[in-house]
Design an enzyme around this catalytic site. Structure first.
Site, PDB file in Angstrom:
ATOM      1  N   ILE A 100       0.876  -1.197   0.000  1.00 49.80           N
ATOM      2  CA  ILE A 100       0.000   0.000   0.000  1.00 49.80           C
ATOM      3  C   ILE A 100       0.902   1.232   0.000  1.00 49.80           C
ATOM      4  O   ILE A 100       1.771   1.352   0.868  1.00 49.80           O
ATOM      5  CB  ILE A 100      -0.863   0.042   1.292  1.00 49.80           C
ATOM      6  CG1 ILE A 100      -1.705  -1.226   1.430  1.00 49.80           C
ATOM      7  CG2 ILE A 100      -1.759   1.285   1.313  1.00 49.80           C
ATOM      8  CD1 ILE A 100      -2.221  -1.452   2.834  1.00 49.80           C
ATOM      9  N   HIS A 101       0.727   2.117  -0.976  1.00 43.36           N
ATOM     10  CA  HIS A 101       1.499   3.365  -0.899  1.00 43.36           C
ATOM     11  C   HIS A 101       0.849   4.561  -1.595  1.00 43.36           C
ATOM     12  O   HIS A 101       1.359   5.669  -1.522  1.00 43.36           O
ATOM     13  CB  HIS A 101       2.902   3.171  -1.482  1.00 43.36           C
ATOM     14  CG  HIS A 101       2.936   3.124  -2.980  1.00 43.36           C
ATOM     15  ND1 HIS A 101       2.717   1.987  -3.693  1.00 43.36           N
ATOM     16  CD2 HIS A 101       3.156   4.098  -3.909  1.00 43.36           C
ATOM     17  CE1 HIS A 101       2.808   2.239  -4.990  1.00 43.36           C
ATOM     18  NE2 HIS A 101       3.065   3.518  -5.150  1.00 43.36           N
ATOM     19  N   ARG A 102      -0.289   4.345  -2.308  1.00 41.14           N
ATOM     20  CA  ARG A 102      -0.910   5.477  -3.033  1.00 41.14           C
ATOM     21  C   ARG A 102      -1.279   6.583  -2.064  1.00 41.14           C
ATOM     22  O   ARG A 102      -1.861   6.301  -1.003  1.00 41.14           O
ATOM     23  CB  ARG A 102      -2.194   5.027  -3.726  1.00 41.14           C
ATOM     24  CG  ARG A 102      -2.006   4.153  -4.891  1.00 41.14           C
ATOM     25  CD  ARG A 102      -1.513   4.905  -6.099  1.00 41.14           C
ATOM     26  NE  ARG A 102      -0.717   3.968  -6.861  1.00 41.14           N
ATOM     27  CZ  ARG A 102       0.220   4.276  -7.722  1.00 41.14           C
ATOM     28  NH1 ARG A 102       0.502   5.520  -7.971  1.00 41.14           N
ATOM     29  NH2 ARG A 102       0.892   3.359  -8.361  1.00 41.14           N
TER      30      ARG A 102
ATOM     31  N   ARG B 297       6.241   5.932   3.080  1.00 39.78           N
ATOM     32  CA  ARG B 297       5.102   6.865   3.172  1.00 39.78           C
ATOM     33  C   ARG B 297       4.002   6.270   4.074  1.00 39.78           C
ATOM     34  O   ARG B 297       3.466   6.948   4.949  1.00 39.78           O
ATOM     35  CB  ARG B 297       4.562   7.088   1.753  1.00 39.78           C
ATOM     36  CG  ARG B 297       3.228   7.723   1.699  1.00 39.78           C
ATOM     37  CD  ARG B 297       2.765   7.997   0.276  1.00 39.78           C
ATOM     38  NE  ARG B 297       2.031   9.233   0.284  1.00 39.78           N
ATOM     39  CZ  ARG B 297       2.315  10.280  -0.458  1.00 39.78           C
ATOM     40  NH1 ARG B 297       3.289  10.255  -1.324  1.00 39.78           N
ATOM     41  NH2 ARG B 297       1.603  11.367  -0.354  1.00 39.78           N
TER      42      ARG B 297
ATOM     43  N   ASP C 151      -2.094  -1.584  -4.092  1.00 43.02           N
ATOM     44  CA  ASP C 151      -2.493  -0.405  -4.866  1.00 43.02           C
ATOM     45  C   ASP C 151      -1.355   0.007  -5.804  1.00 43.02           C
ATOM     46  O   ASP C 151      -1.405   1.048  -6.446  1.00 43.02           O
ATOM     47  CB  ASP C 151      -2.916   0.756  -3.952  1.00 43.02           C
ATOM     48  CG  ASP C 151      -1.809   1.226  -3.009  1.00 43.02           C
ATOM     49  OD1 ASP C 151      -0.647   0.781  -3.150  1.00 43.02           O
ATOM     50  OD2 ASP C 151      -2.112   2.054  -2.124  1.00 43.02           O
TER      51      ASP C 151
END
Ligand code: UD1
Ligand code: UDP
Length: 391
Positions: A218-220, A255, A302
């Site tokens: 997950i990083h969006r 992030r 994502d």
């Protein structure tokens, strides 16, 4: 000798650039030379340096050390630095990959001073301009000269935006050419698959049972920065892992790692930290990532790159986004768009647990996109295309 300046900056670009660099060193070293500029967009050891060592590519010729920042600040510093490099190096072409701020900066800097831009991964569209990547893709494509698209859909997107399908050389910014070349990341997945099996010990290190665990990335920004979405995703992961007693492996982008505690509800955060089925890790190397992908049961992500790699390694994929540029994998029935909707994630998980007779026809080329790109660059090259000295 054709001189290329290649721009990299974010993790996936270092990985993509490895495929072209390998091809140049192997088959085109007498025709093409490459000067690699790292913008410094990603800078942690496990987001950057680790890839140069293990993907057997030389370290960049220059690192602009731009680092993190707002879109405007980060992109502006990159444009300034890249322009200086281009004025010194006077390349025949500039190569950019994908859709990050480094991609956009390279395209803007080069096109304004008449260096023809080669965009690898051209034509992809989510049709969602609230994504910074969608803006970067569109702007980059429209100042590019050679546009290499991994999929037929990518080519069609470009034709519907006004690119002609029948342009003849010499190709220029006003007479660009669209190529369907297959996916350069597929080249890498094929090449590094056996190397990864030999070198990575991540399965043993994490004490995983092959084909039994779920891999999650997950990083969006719209997932990490929006507490409602992040809570919904993590509630789903927490609930499924407990209910199914399944291990979930999460190599988290910095992030996401930085925002987890701040953006998750206190009780959920506590529950996640104490959940023995969730293995939250720092980012892993590409070879470890490939091994994690190949041995997983289901992939939840994502990431653009990880979506495709799920397909390369024939794993069902749950996409944590409202739409995808890789719509073929959804149409093929091997990926499901669940967005950040807890219920849709649960439904998709349950569907893939019951339906495992999935087919993966070839849609990403033959694993030789890099060779094709090199050949086309040579054909398109013309000494008169760029003459910075006279401009
Ligand atoms: C960027 C790309 C995204 C791509 C992703 C690949 C843009 C707009 N986004 O997103 O398209 O999918 O890279 O991973 O270009 N950070 C660190 N260490 C690092 C790098 C980043 O701690 O080495 C943290 C910083 O807090 C930074 C944040 O991550 O502010 C976001 O980094 P940034 O490069 O701006 O965007 P990504 O989310 O990585
Ligand atoms: N990747 C990796 N280690 C990780 C997570 C991802 O090597 O911990 C690789 C992954 O295999 C893929 C690429 O990074 O090749 C995807 O990058 P990312 O998800 O950061 O960006 P995106 O593809 O969404 O732009």
């Amino acid at each position: 000798m054709i001189k290329l300046v290649t721009i990299i900056g974010a993790r996936p670009q270092i990985i993509k650039a490895a495929a072209l660099n390998r091809e140049i060193q192997k088959n085109f070293f007498d025709k093409i030379s490459e000067y690699v500029v790292h913008t410094g967009q990603h800078y942690d050891e496990n987001m950057s340096n680790v890839f140069f060592d293990e993907l057997m590519i030389p370290f960049p010729d220059i690192n602009l050390k731009v680092g993190s920042g707002s879109h405007g600040n980060q992109t502006a510093l990159m444009i300034k630095g890249i322009e200086e490099v281009l004025n010194k190096q006077k390349p025949d072409f500039l190569i950019v990959y994908g859709d990050t701020n480094s991609t956009l900066a390279g395209a803007v800097a080069a096109s304004k001073i008449h260096v023809p831009v080669i965009h690898i991964e051209a034509g992809l569209r989510s049709f969602n301009k609230s994504m910074p990547e969608e803006i970067n893709r569109i702007m980059c494509d429209h100042v590019s000269t050679l546009l290499f698209s991994p999929t037929k859909t990518g080519c069609e997107n470009l034709f519907s935006e006004g690119f002609a399908s029948n342009t003849k050389p010499p190709f220029t910014i006003d007479n660009p050419h669209v190529f369907h070349c297959g996916d350069i990341m597929y080249d890498n997945s094929l090449f590094f698959s056996t190397v990864a099996d030999e070198k990575s010990s991540i399965i043993e290190k994490l004490e995983l049972t092959p084909d039994e665990y779920v891999l999650v990335t997950i990083h969006r920004d719209n997932n990490t920065d929006d507490p409602e979405r992040l809570n919904s995703i993590f509630e789903a992961l927490n609930n499924i892992s407990f209910a199914e007693k399944k291990t979930f492996v999460l190599p988290l982008h910095p992030r996401t790692a930085k925002l987890l505690q701040a953006n998750l509800d206190k009780t959920l955060y506590k529950s996640i930290i104490n959940n023995p089925f969730l293995k939250i890790l720092p980012p892993v190397s590409f070879l470890d990532m490939i091994v994690l992908e190949k041995n997983s049961k289901i992939i939840i992500t994502d990431s653009g790159g990880v979506q495709k790699e799920s397909y390369f390694f024939k794993k069902p994929c749950i996409i944590l986004r409202p739409q995808t540029e890789w719509k073929e994998i959804v149409e093929n029935g091997t990926a499901i768009i669940a967005d950040a909707d807890k219920n849709k994630i649960l439904e998709a998980f349950s569907y893939f647990t019951k339906n495992n007779d999935l087919k993966y026809p070839s849609i990403f080329g033959d694993g030789n996109a890099a060779g094709f790109i090199c050949e086309e660059i040579i054909k398109a090259h013309s000494p008169s295309a760029v003459d910075l000295e006279n401009s």
